[in-house]
Each structure stands twice: as C-alpha cells, then as structure tokens.
Design a protein around this motif. Structure first.
Motif, PDB file in Angstrom:
ATOM      1  N   CYS A 164       0.863  -1.164   0.000  1.00  0.00           N
ATOM      2  CA  CYS A 164       0.000   0.000   0.000  1.00  0.00           C
ATOM      3  C   CYS A 164       0.908   1.224   0.000  1.00  0.00           C
ATOM      4  CB  CYS A 164      -0.904  -0.003   1.217  1.00  0.00           C
ATOM      5  SG  CYS A 164      -2.012   1.396   1.264  1.00  0.00           S
ATOM      6  N   LEU A 165       0.845   1.973  -1.059  1.00  0.00           N
ATOM      7  CA  LEU A 165       1.711   3.128  -1.204  1.00  0.00           C
ATOM      8  C   LEU A 165       0.854   4.381  -1.297  1.00  0.00           C
ATOM      9  CD1 LEU A 165       4.527   4.330  -1.698  1.00  0.00           C
ATOM     10  CD2 LEU A 165       4.123   3.959  -4.124  1.00  0.00           C
ATOM     11  N   VAL A 166       1.072   5.284  -0.398  1.00  0.00           N
ATOM     12  CA  VAL A 166       0.385   6.567  -0.419  1.00  0.00           C
ATOM     13  C   VAL A 166       1.422   7.601  -0.805  1.00  0.00           C
ATOM     14  CG1 VAL A 166      -0.903   8.266   0.918  1.00  0.00           C
ATOM     15  CG2 VAL A 166      -1.204   5.826   1.357  1.00  0.00           C
ATOM     16  N   SER A 167       1.201   8.219  -1.929  1.00  0.00           N
ATOM     17  CA  SER A 167       2.183   9.187  -2.407  1.00  0.00           C
ATOM     18  C   SER A 167       1.654  10.609  -2.231  1.00  0.00           C
ATOM     19  CB  SER A 167       2.523   8.923  -3.872  1.00  0.00           C
ATOM     20  OG  SER A 167       1.398   9.164  -4.680  1.00  0.00           O
ATOM     21  N   TYR A 168       2.526  11.565  -2.443  1.00  0.00           N
ATOM     22  CA  TYR A 168       2.170  12.968  -2.308  1.00  0.00           C
ATOM     23  C   TYR A 168       1.089  13.360  -3.307  1.00  0.00           C
ATOM     24  CZ  TYR A 168       2.677  18.022  -1.940  1.00  0.00           C
ATOM     25  OH  TYR A 168       2.433  19.343  -1.757  1.00  0.00           O
ATOM     26  N   GLU A 169       1.151  12.804  -4.531  1.00  0.00           N
ATOM     27  CA  GLU A 169       0.144  13.125  -5.545  1.00  0.00           C
ATOM     28  C   GLU A 169      -1.239  12.659  -5.104  1.00  0.00           C
ATOM     29  OE1 GLU A 169       2.915  11.217  -6.550  1.00  0.00           O
ATOM     30  OE2 GLU A 169       4.064  12.946  -7.212  1.00  0.00           O
ATOM     31  N   ASP A 170      -1.311  11.490  -4.464  1.00  0.00           N
ATOM     32  CA  ASP A 170      -2.591  10.990  -3.978  1.00  0.00           C
ATOM     33  C   ASP A 170      -3.175  11.921  -2.924  1.00  0.00           C
ATOM     34  OD1 ASP A 170      -2.300   8.789  -5.597  1.00  0.00           O
ATOM     35  OD2 ASP A 170      -1.516   7.509  -4.006  1.00  0.00           O
ATOM     36  N   GLU A 171      -2.351  12.420  -2.043  1.00  0.00           N
ATOM     37  CA  GLU A 171      -2.808  13.323  -0.996  1.00  0.00           C
ATOM     38  C   GLU A 171      -3.330  14.620  -1.595  1.00  0.00           C
ATOM     39  OE1 GLU A 171      -0.968  15.627   2.843  1.00  0.00           O
ATOM     40  OE2 GLU A 171      -0.034  13.753   2.216  1.00  0.00           O
ATOM     41  N   GLU A 172      -2.634  15.148  -2.592  1.00  0.00           N
ATOM     42  CA  GLU A 172      -3.086  16.378  -3.239  1.00  0.00           C
ATOM     43  C   GLU A 172      -4.415  16.155  -3.960  1.00  0.00           C
ATOM     44  OE1 GLU A 172      -1.961  19.553  -3.234  1.00  0.00           O
ATOM     45  OE2 GLU A 172      -0.623  18.860  -1.656  1.00  0.00           O
ATOM     46  N   ALA A 173      -4.581  15.030  -4.613  1.00  0.00           N
ATOM     47  CA  ALA A 173      -5.831  14.734  -5.305  1.00  0.00           C
ATOM     48  C   ALA A 173      -6.980  14.645  -4.315  1.00  0.00           C
ATOM     49  CB  ALA A 173      -5.698  13.436  -6.094  1.00  0.00           C
ATOM     50  N   LEU A 174      -6.753  14.014  -3.175  1.00  0.00           N
ATOM     51  CA  LEU A 174      -7.797  13.907  -2.156  1.00  0.00           C
ATOM     52  C   LEU A 174      -8.174  15.277  -1.599  1.00  0.00           C
ATOM     53  CD1 LEU A 174      -6.663  10.735  -0.229  1.00  0.00           C
ATOM     54  CD2 LEU A 174      -8.666  10.974  -1.680  1.00  0.00           C
ATOM     55  N   ARG A 175      -7.175  16.123  -1.388  1.00  0.00           N
ATOM     56  CA  ARG A 175      -7.464  17.466  -0.874  1.00  0.00           C
ATOM     57  C   ARG A 175      -8.288  18.271  -1.878  1.00  0.00           C
ATOM     58  NH1 ARG A 175      -1.668  19.208   1.618  1.00  0.00           N
ATOM     59  NH2 ARG A 175      -1.748  17.848   3.430  1.00  0.00           N
ATOM     60  N   SER A 176      -7.949  18.179  -3.162  1.00  0.00           N
ATOM     61  CA  SER A 176      -8.689  18.944  -4.158  1.00  0.00           C
ATOM     62  C   SER A 176     -10.121  18.417  -4.297  1.00  0.00           C
ATOM     63  CB  SER A 176      -7.974  18.923  -5.511  1.00  0.00           C
ATOM     64  OG  SER A 176      -7.941  17.629  -6.040  1.00  0.00           O
ATOM     65  N   GLN A 177     -10.294  17.110  -4.207  1.00  0.00           N
ATOM     66  CA  GLN A 177     -11.642  16.553  -4.249  1.00  0.00           C
ATOM     67  C   GLN A 177     -12.454  16.990  -3.044  1.00  0.00           C
ATOM     68  OE1 GLN A 177     -11.165  12.334  -4.536  1.00  0.00           O
ATOM     69  NE2 GLN A 177     -10.691  12.376  -6.716  1.00  0.00           N
ATOM     70  N   ALA A 178     -11.848  17.008  -1.886  1.00  0.00           N
ATOM     71  CA  ALA A 178     -12.544  17.411  -0.667  1.00  0.00           C
ATOM     72  C   ALA A 178     -12.927  18.889  -0.724  1.00  0.00           C
ATOM     73  CB  ALA A 178     -11.676  17.122   0.550  1.00  0.00           C
ATOM     74  N   SER A 179     -12.027  19.712  -1.235  1.00  0.00           N
ATOM     75  CA  SER A 179     -12.342  21.144  -1.299  1.00  0.00           C
ATOM     76  C   SER A 179     -13.454  21.411  -2.312  1.00  0.00           C
ATOM     77  CB  SER A 179     -11.096  21.949  -1.635  1.00  0.00           C
ATOM     78  OG  SER A 179     -10.632  21.635  -2.932  1.00  0.00           O
ATOM     79  N   ARG A 180     -13.493  20.642  -3.417  1.00  0.00           N
ATOM     80  CA  ARG A 180     -14.570  20.811  -4.391  1.00  0.00           C
ATOM     81  C   ARG A 180     -15.894  20.334  -3.828  1.00  0.00           C
ATOM     82  NH1 ARG A 180     -12.515  17.474  -8.794  1.00  0.00           N
ATOM     83  NH2 ARG A 180     -10.398  17.683  -8.092  1.00  0.00           N
ATOM     84  N   ALA A 181     -15.865  19.304  -2.986  1.00  0.00           N
ATOM     85  CA  ALA A 181     -17.096  18.776  -2.400  1.00  0.00           C
ATOM     86  C   ALA A 181     -17.704  19.739  -1.394  1.00  0.00           C
ATOM     87  CB  ALA A 181     -16.824  17.431  -1.744  1.00  0.00           C
ATOM     88  N   HIS A 182     -16.851  20.496  -0.684  1.00  0.00           N
ATOM     89  CA  HIS A 182     -17.333  21.419   0.317  1.00  0.00           C
ATOM     90  C   HIS A 182     -17.715  22.770  -0.272  1.00  0.00           C
ATOM     91  CE1 HIS A 182     -16.601  18.807   3.659  1.00  0.00           C
ATOM     92  NE2 HIS A 182     -15.352  18.596   3.267  1.00  0.00           N
ATOM     93  N   SER A 183     -17.381  23.012  -1.517  1.00  0.00           N
ATOM     94  CA  SER A 183     -17.697  24.317  -2.133  1.00  0.00           C
ATOM     95  C   SER A 183     -19.095  24.370  -2.669  1.00  0.00           C
ATOM     96  CB  SER A 183     -16.742  24.591  -3.303  1.00  0.00           C
ATOM     97  OG  SER A 183     -15.427  24.627  -2.836  1.00  0.00           O
TER      98      SER A 183
END
Length: 63
Positions: free
Chosen positions: A44-63
């Motif tokens: 299971c590899l969590v990379s920096y790109e995955d974290e950024e994608a999750l943050r952008s999805q979360a911010s779009r969901a809350h907007s």
C-alpha cells in the motif's frame, strides 16, 4: 524466529479484537493467513500526488 512467535500472535490477537463484528474479524484473519501462506503480500503506497488529489476533491465537495 520462534522467540518472535508469541509477540506476533499477541499483536495479531489484539488487532483482531479491535475490529468490530465477527465477520470483519473472520475476513481479516483469513486474509492474513492467505497472504502468509501464499507469500502474496500487497503493498500500500500513499504518495504525495494521492494526498493532493484527495485534498482537491474534498475542497470541491465542500464548495
């Protein structure tokens, strides 16, 4: 390796205890046993790109 076996069994038992529900415990135990017996270990590899994608999805969901 034999001196590590009791510690490993205690670790597994404690982690299984914290799972909710019998089915979750059974499935997890079966997955662990299957992975051990077949040497098919999943990584299971969590990379920096995955974290950024999750943050952008979360911010779009809350907007």
């Amino acid at each position: 390796m034999q001196h590590n076996l009791p510690a490993w069994l205690i670790w597994a038992f404690v982690h299984l205890l914290f799972l909710i529900g019998f089915r979750n415990r059974y499935v997890t135990l079966f997955q662990w046993a299957w992975s051990y017996l077949t040497f098919e270990r999943e990584a299971c590899l969590v990379s920096y790109e995955d974290e950024e994608a999750l943050r952008s999805q979360a911010s779009r969901a809350h907007s």
